[in-house]
Design an enzyme around this catalytic site. Sequence first.
Site, short mmCIF file in Angstrom:
data_model
loop_
_atom_site.label_atom_id
_atom_site.label_comp_id
_atom_site.label_asym_id
_atom_site.label_seq_id
_atom_site.Cartn_x
_atom_site.Cartn_y
_atom_site.Cartn_z
CB VAL A 242 -125.43 7.56 -8.92
CG1 VAL A 242 -123.97 7.16 -8.76
CG2 VAL A 242 -125.81 8.64 -7.91
CB VAL B 161 -128.09 11.93 -13.96
CG1 VAL B 161 -126.65 11.48 -13.73
CG2 VAL B 161 -128.72 11.13 -15.09
CB SER B 162 -127.83 12.53 -8.13
OG SER B 162 -127.16 13.14 -7.05
N PRO B 163 -125.07 14.07 -9.10
CG PRO B 163 -124.39 16.25 -8.54
CD PRO B 163 -125.61 15.44 -8.92
CG ASP C 179 -129.47 15.58 -6.21
OD1 ASP C 179 -128.69 14.81 -5.63
OD2 ASP C 179 -129.70 15.55 -7.42
#
Length: 810
Positions: A191, A351-353, A463
């Site tokens: 996301v 973009v982050s997991p 994050d």
Amino acid sequence: MEFASLFNFSIRKPYEALFWICAVLLVRNSKGSSSYSNYLIGLGSYDITGPAADVNMMGYANMEQIAGGVHFRLRARTFIVAEPQGERVVFVNLDACMASQLVTIKVLQRLKERYGDLYTEKNVAISGIHTHAGPGGYLQYIVYIVTSLGFVRQSFDVLVNGIENSIIQAHENLRPGSIFINKGELLDAGVNRSPSAYLNNPAEERQKYDYNVDKEMTLLKFVDLEWGPIGSFNWFATHGTSMSRTNSLISGDNKGAAARFMEDWFEKKCGIASDLDISVEDTIPRRVSNIIPDLFINHHELLELAASFQSPSGRPATRILSSSRRVRGALRNADKPQFVSAFCQSNCGDVSPNVLGAFCIDTGLPCDFNHSTCDGKNELCYGRGPGYPDEFESTRIIGERQFRKAVDLFSNALEQLKGKVDFRHTYVDFSKLEVTLERGGTTEVVQTCPAAMGYSFAAGTTDGPGAFDFEQGDDKVIITLIGSYYSMNDSIYGLSPSFFTSMMLIYQGNPFWRIIRNFLKTPKKEQVDCQRPKPILLDTGEMTKPYDWAPSILPIQILRVGQLIILGVPGEFTTMAGRRLRDAVKTVLTDGSKSELSGDVHIVIAGLTNSYSQYVTTFEEYQVQRYEGASTLYGPHTLSAYIQEFKKLAHALIDGQAVGAGPQPPDLLNKQISLLPPVVMDATPRSVKFGDVKSDVPKNSTFNRGDMVTVTFWSACPRNDLMTEGTYALVEVLHDKKLWVPAYDDDDFCLRFKWSRPFKLSSQSYATIEWRIPKTATPGVYRITHFGAAKVLFGSINHFTGSSTVFGVV
């Protein structure tokens, strides 16, 4: 037995039967996917795990995040593709936070000594997956080695050695083969962590895309002419931040996990894709279950057999024992290339997991949209992964999602790469590059700036939030400074922001900062104007004492294999920045009569390649000054500079023209400062040996699959021996009441090796091994074994091993 009849000899052992079954299936499978062999292909893989103790992790810049064990091992995975009578390219994927200019320089020197001019900076690309759970201290610029107390030679050496060995393997494995490509969408593995910055891009541009992050995975399938499928490499954008900023175990994070899952899947399935609807644990093979049947179904028999064994005391061992007892590869045919699967990084900048979103840890409410704060504090805003609150589970889930998509693409890859193998490479000085912009039919010449980091850099991201109340997306900063609060823009009372930064970091007690504090500087007006609207926190590009703080000369690179184009970039491009770069290069490559490439060309961005220079945002995202914009070093026109220079390389590629080498980056190895103390000595209490069990499993015990088994040993510092291509931890199963067979090692997701001291400066230490018994484990009698190396007072290294009391698994 029907497969055995195909060969004119008898099969005496179960694992021989397994091998030949796999061989036949591989041949059958390869016939359906390989039309002809048009390249020489070779793959390689080598351990780069690094020091599992005392060294700061690279990525979060959290000085308290110190390595203390292994989640699973890190590897360098390489492919080489060559035309039989033409050019060749090398791509290395590292389970590391990023590539390092210094590592690249030294690897290329070694390759020149070994192969002459066959492999150079022009055709070798070294890329990092961006895990934030690997040892730091291997980059050469000051700003990237502050938290690791300067340069860490062990971290550096293991990378150089591992990359070289993986390339050697790939070179020696070069054989005729074909490459297939496939692409597909993966919707639930990333996301956008800075959506407010993304929204500042033009609406008409955003409307061209369905998502605010790239969802496409591009995969290559390598098929050997004789052996069939031998590997895969794919590119997909998501950060390596499923493991948190407080994790202390070395880990490849979600991409490293996905690579481990896929390599094990192929080993189990023999390359035949099936059963994609079952869990990843079911797809991970257990070598031991292939050769040992369910011998001990009877619970009482298990207890009786387990009771007959005593836990041995610690004993001397050889270094080779750790390697020889490793699980993977024990049953592999030495003549057959090992299957290598790499999950490479792309334009992951924003973009982050952590796909559940960012929430305040005090209230549970969503964080502020524009600044990612909670009541004005960034320290309280954290992203949540799909396994929240378990970071190991989040790592597994995001890794599994990438693995599943890769298996699907691998199993259905039909488009074959055909055409030239080629490359272009140059070095560019991004600190003073003139860039020509075209706007509305007119042109304007602008310039990049010397590197600088903005206030929002110190705020971190969702994050891994920063400290001192820095805030993303704001040019007014509140700093906690030894109990007092100061509000500052460019200066206060004649003191620069650099003064406060210096004071804060000195307050943290980092001796590296105490050495370099006098070299901090206030930026000149020209630099402030060039970087605007970024308020400069650290003027790193103009700080050269005691040596360079940040890079200015960077490599850019294009590799071509048929209709695949790989853009090697030395940083983290945001989603929209990556899209603009890909589109610009594609326009050049597919426009004009000189290019044989069509609109079907596949262009991937390989992020964090060959060097590292932080982030690259669009001009519009830069104006917002969230973390990524504040970390875009060379000013608001950085992306335009990359696009301009990559278009030059693309033109040279299709025109068949050479490009100049450009200015050479510095080799700063001899200037490095290293303040990490060495291991002085290891010790145990009186009457205790290294490898003795400190906390054992209960005698005559049995465990169910899904249970956690924990054993603690008296140990020594893992920095004494990195156990490269070996293991610190091993689960063994008893076979035929006399032979202990390796079943799981420290490269397994289910086994964790944790190392600690009773207090900071103690010479004594413990190794705790945790085994979460997989539901696929074979019932039987097991034990846990630890391998280590102790340093005595006068400097010699003595290896040792120890084993737990045996126990049953039912």
